[in-house]
Scaffold this motif. Structure first.
Motif, PDB file in Angstrom:
ATOM      1  N   PRO A  92     -27.315  44.837  -3.798  1.00 21.44           N
ATOM      2  CA  PRO A  92     -26.467  45.891  -3.210  1.00 21.44           C
ATOM      3  C   PRO A  92     -27.179  46.678  -2.119  1.00 21.44           C
ATOM      4  N   ARG A  93     -28.456  46.998  -2.314  1.00 24.17           N
ATOM      5  CA  ARG A  93     -29.189  47.781  -1.302  1.00 24.17           C
ATOM      6  C   ARG A  93     -29.500  46.942  -0.075  1.00 24.17           C
ATOM      7  N   LEU A  94     -29.885  45.682  -0.292  1.00 21.77           N
ATOM      8  CA  LEU A  94     -30.237  44.815   0.840  1.00 21.77           C
ATOM      9  C   LEU A  94     -29.041  44.511   1.719  1.00 21.77           C
ATOM     10  N   ILE A 143     -10.493  38.242  -1.976  1.00 21.87           N
ATOM     11  CA  ILE A 143      -9.731  39.429  -2.373  1.00 21.87           C
ATOM     12  C   ILE A 143      -9.716  39.543  -3.896  1.00 21.87           C
ATOM     13  N   SER A 144      -9.429  38.441  -4.553  1.00 21.70           N
ATOM     14  CA  SER A 144      -9.389  38.433  -6.017  1.00 21.70           C
ATOM     15  C   SER A 144     -10.752  38.797  -6.614  1.00 21.70           C
ATOM     16  N   LEU A 145     -11.813  38.257  -6.038  1.00 22.29           N
ATOM     17  CA  LEU A 145     -13.166  38.549  -6.519  1.00 22.29           C
ATOM     18  C   LEU A 145     -13.467  40.043  -6.441  1.00 22.29           C
ATOM     19  N   ASN A 146     -13.113  40.665  -5.320  1.00 27.38           N
ATOM     20  CA  ASN A 146     -13.369  42.101  -5.160  1.00 27.38           C
ATOM     21  C   ASN A 146     -12.502  42.942  -6.093  1.00 27.38           C
ATOM     22  N   GLN A 147     -11.258  42.517  -6.311  1.00 32.56           N
ATOM     23  CA  GLN A 147     -10.397  43.231  -7.248  1.00 32.56           C
ATOM     24  C   GLN A 147     -10.984  43.192  -8.661  1.00 32.56           C
ATOM     25  N   LYS A 148     -11.508  42.029  -9.039  1.00 33.59           N
ATOM     26  CA  LYS A 148     -12.049  41.869 -10.386  1.00 33.59           C
ATOM     27  C   LYS A 148     -13.317  42.695 -10.589  1.00 33.59           C
ATOM     28  N   ILE A 149     -14.212  42.730  -9.579  1.00 33.68           N
ATOM     29  CA  ILE A 149     -15.456  43.490  -9.770  1.00 33.68           C
ATOM     30  C   ILE A 149     -15.163  44.987  -9.807  1.00 33.68           C
ATOM     31  N   VAL A 150     -14.231  45.450  -9.009  1.00 33.60           N
ATOM     32  CA  VAL A 150     -13.876  46.876  -9.033  1.00 33.60           C
ATOM     33  C   VAL A 150     -13.297  47.247 -10.395  1.00 33.60           C
ATOM     34  N   PHE A 151     -12.414  46.391 -10.905  1.00 36.97           N
ATOM     35  CA  PHE A 151     -11.816  46.650 -12.219  1.00 36.97           C
ATOM     36  C   PHE A 151     -12.889  46.638 -13.307  1.00 36.97           C
ATOM     37  N   ASP A 177     -27.299  51.427  -7.661  1.00 34.32           N
ATOM     38  CA  ASP A 177     -26.731  50.125  -7.295  1.00 34.32           C
ATOM     39  C   ASP A 177     -25.242  50.048  -7.628  1.00 34.32           C
ATOM     40  N   TYR A 178     -24.840  50.662  -8.719  1.00 31.68           N
ATOM     41  CA  TYR A 178     -23.415  50.722  -9.089  1.00 31.68           C
ATOM     42  C   TYR A 178     -22.612  51.389  -7.978  1.00 31.68           C
ATOM     43  N   ASN A 179     -23.083  52.539  -7.534  1.00 35.24           N
ATOM     44  CA  ASN A 179     -22.404  53.293  -6.485  1.00 35.24           C
ATOM     45  C   ASN A 179     -22.236  52.439  -5.230  1.00 35.24           C
ATOM     46  N   ILE A 180     -23.329  51.797  -4.805  1.00 35.86           N
ATOM     47  CA  ILE A 180     -23.304  50.994  -3.575  1.00 35.86           C
ATOM     48  C   ILE A 180     -22.370  49.798  -3.733  1.00 35.86           C
ATOM     49  N   LEU A 181     -22.500  49.078  -4.857  1.00 40.47           N
ATOM     50  CA  LEU A 181     -21.681  47.879  -5.084  1.00 40.47           C
ATOM     51  C   LEU A 181     -20.202  48.226  -5.180  1.00 40.47           C
ATOM     52  N   TYR A 182     -19.882  49.257  -5.924  1.00 40.84           N
ATOM     53  CA  TYR A 182     -18.474  49.656  -6.098  1.00 40.84           C
ATOM     54  C   TYR A 182     -17.845  49.998  -4.751  1.00 40.84           C
ATOM     55  N   ASN A 183     -18.545  50.792  -3.959  1.00 36.58           N
ATOM     56  CA  ASN A 183     -17.999  51.208  -2.667  1.00 36.58           C
ATOM     57  C   ASN A 183     -17.884  50.032  -1.698  1.00 36.58           C
TER      58      ASN A 183
END
Length: 553
Positions: free
Chosen positions: A399-401, A53-61, A78-84
């Motif tokens: 992100p695409r894979l 959870i913390s990892l995902n919060q940090k990457i989104v921020f 890739d930004y779009n895919i990773l962020y979503n």
């Protein structure tokens, strides 16, 4: 910050994120060919989930802090895919923690099978380590499932019971698996490890039957808000559940009319069920090798046709092996399925699963007409060609894979049936009949997808509709619905993607320089990510807007 700094920062963030993320998703690491996780099972302790959870919060921020306009075109995608993807996983972990609700997700069967079917470093040590971890892994799982058994959906428990029973048979029988025999000098030495893991699976099955099943009464529905989030952030469709449902309803009604009109033109009865029965009765012998050979022969014919007609570029290095569906998957795969190769597999070796015949009714689904369509859909130019092409993409990325969308891979496979009919490979009236009947089912899937997750439709009522309209057996209907209920927005992908590709081609074909092979190559050139992203990337925003309007307006 300067553009080049922004681009370097994004690459660094992405690398750091996945280096940490794979620790929580070791099976997906193996799936895409990332090494170092082969001996691990997916962790699910409180500290592990908290860290994820913390990892995902940090990457989104961190991604929010970047200036997107400074990124390259590929980086923006890739930004779009990773962020979503990170945002959706974060939301799901916080709002609907799978550990308390999804007993089927604890079954480590794919974790074992992928080590055998894919090229893996240190396969011997990895397999032994994962198998040795199974007993304690399943013991720990019980603690989470016992906390809120009344919130667990009953059909998910049933799925897990079936999976655990089949999994025990699969693991205990590994000593006779041809790949194990080939890769291990003395596989019988592993029998105690196989037996211990199989016994743990049997014990887990009993636990589910006795301690969870009597209490399970939860809802599998993800709810309209999350369903819309998946539609728009995962599949990038820019539609609501209601808009999607209306499209499915229109397609269903149109296809039903076309099917009846074709039935009226065919010799014999104008009754759809009678025409279907005639087609089903034309099938190979039910002996195992005869059935597998029938699929191999028609798959090869489809391959040759695609090459001769130059419909799309066929990757030079690839192979597709037709084999029996593994035992632990047969309750989910009634007839046939495809298992793609890893990105790093130099041979690009994939598997085409065919489930052995278990009854006369089961054999009828393996009729010659359906075999032709299935080989087009699963193999050439369908799933296999598309996934291998995606793997060979020089601009591919994690992100695409890791975030494929059914709008692309299922939409493409269904579209392939159309193009192979158009060019004459599926040229018989029987082919057209089964294509329309299957399209009717996929249109129904759109409506069921929406109704199951946003309108309170029950599994039993959905199963009855699948029996009434496409004519499925109750067993096949419930096998399909088991994954509909746990994978919201996946069932809608096939017909939705098909319609968008058809609409896109209709517009593109108006151009003076239109070339069909080039159109197909461009469509497959980006990867397996959301179809709208592919269309915008390769054909432009205007092309996407026109395709969207044709399908949803």
């Amino acid at each position: 910050m300067p553009k080049n700094i922004t681009q370097e920062t994004f690459n660094s963030l992405q690398e750091q994120y996945y280096n940490a993320w794979f620790r929580f998703h070791p099976e997906l690491a193996v799936h895409v060919g990332v090494t170092g996780y082969e001996d691990q099972l997916t962790p699910f302790g409180d500290e592990d989930i908290g860290a994820l959870i913390s990892l995902n919060q940090k990457i989104v921020f961190a991604l929010d802090e970047l200036t997107i306009s400074d990124l390259t075109a590929n980086q923006k995608l890739d930004y779009n895919i990773l962020y979503n993807a990170a945002s959706i996983e974060l939301q799901e972990l916080i709002e609907r923690d799978w550990r308390f609700l999804m007993p089927q997700k604890y079954l480590p069967l794919e974790a074992i099978h992928q080590l055998i079917s894919r090229p893996v470093e240190n396969m011997h040590a990895a397999l032994k380590h994962r198998l040795q971890d199974v007993p304690e892994y399943l013991r720990s799982a019980k603690n989470y499932l016992l906390q809120q058994p009344e919130k667990i959906p009953a059909n998910w428990v049933s799925d897990a019971v079936s999976g655990a029973a089949a999994g025990a048979v699969y693991i205990r029988d590994l000593v006779r698996n041809p790949d194990i025999i080939y890769k291990f000098k003395n596989p019988s030495r592993l029998q105690p490890v196989f037996d211990a893991a199989a016994h743990a699976m049997e014990d887990f099955e009993k636990f589910l039957r006795n301690d969870i099943q009597p209490h399970a009464a939860g809802s599998f529905a993800c709810g309209e808000n999350h369903f819309n989030t998946l539609l728009n952030n995962w599949h990038c469709l820019d539609v609501s559940a209601n808009q999607l449902y209306k499209f499915g309803e229109r397609l269903f009604n149109k296809t039903q009319q076309e099917l009846q009109a074709l039935c009226n033109e065919l010799p014999g009865s104008n009754d759809i069920e009678e025409q279907l029965a005639n087609i089903r009765n034309q099938h190979p012998d039910d002996k195992e090798e005869y059935l597998l050979d029938a699929y191999r022969t028609r798959m090869k014919a489809a391959y040759n046709f695609v090459v001769e007609q130059e419909l799309v570029t066929v990757p030079e290095t690839q192979s597709l092996k037709v084999i029996e569906t593994p035992v632990f998957l047969r309750h989910e795969v009634p007839f046939a399925a495809y298992d793609e190769p890893t990105y790093t597999d130099l041979e690009q070796k994939a598997y085409y699963y065919v489930t052995p015949v278990s009854s006369k009714d089961h054999l009828l689904e393996h009729n010659w007409t359906s075999i032709d369509l299935t080989c087009v859909h699963e193999a050439f130019p369908g799933h296999h060609l598309q996934f291998v092409t995606a793997n060979r993409n020089p601009h591919n990325s994690l992100p695409r894979l890791l975030n494929s969308s059914a709008t692309l891979y299922e939409g493409w496979a269904l579209y392939c049936e159309d193009i192979m009919q158009e060019k004459g490979f599926l040229g018989e009236p029987e082919h057209h009949f089964i294509m329309l009947r299957d399209r009717l089912w996929r249109a129904l899937r759109i409506m069921l997808d929406v109704e199951l997750h946003t309108q309170g439709l029950s599994i039993d009522k959905a199963a009855q509709r699948m029996c009434d309209v496409p004519g499925f057996s109750i067993e096949r209907a419930k096998a399909d619905l088991s994954w509909y209920s746990s994978s919201p927005t996946l069932p809608m992908g096939s017909a939705t993607g098909w319609a968008l590709i058809k609409a896109l081609r209709e517009e593109e074909s108006k151009k003076a320089d239109f070339n069909l092979k080039n159109f197909h190559d461009r469509l497959l050139s980006v990867g397996s990510c959301a179809l709208p992203l592919v269309i915008k990337s390769e054909f432009g925003d205007e092309a996407w807007n026109k395709a969207w309007a044709k399908v949803f307006a």
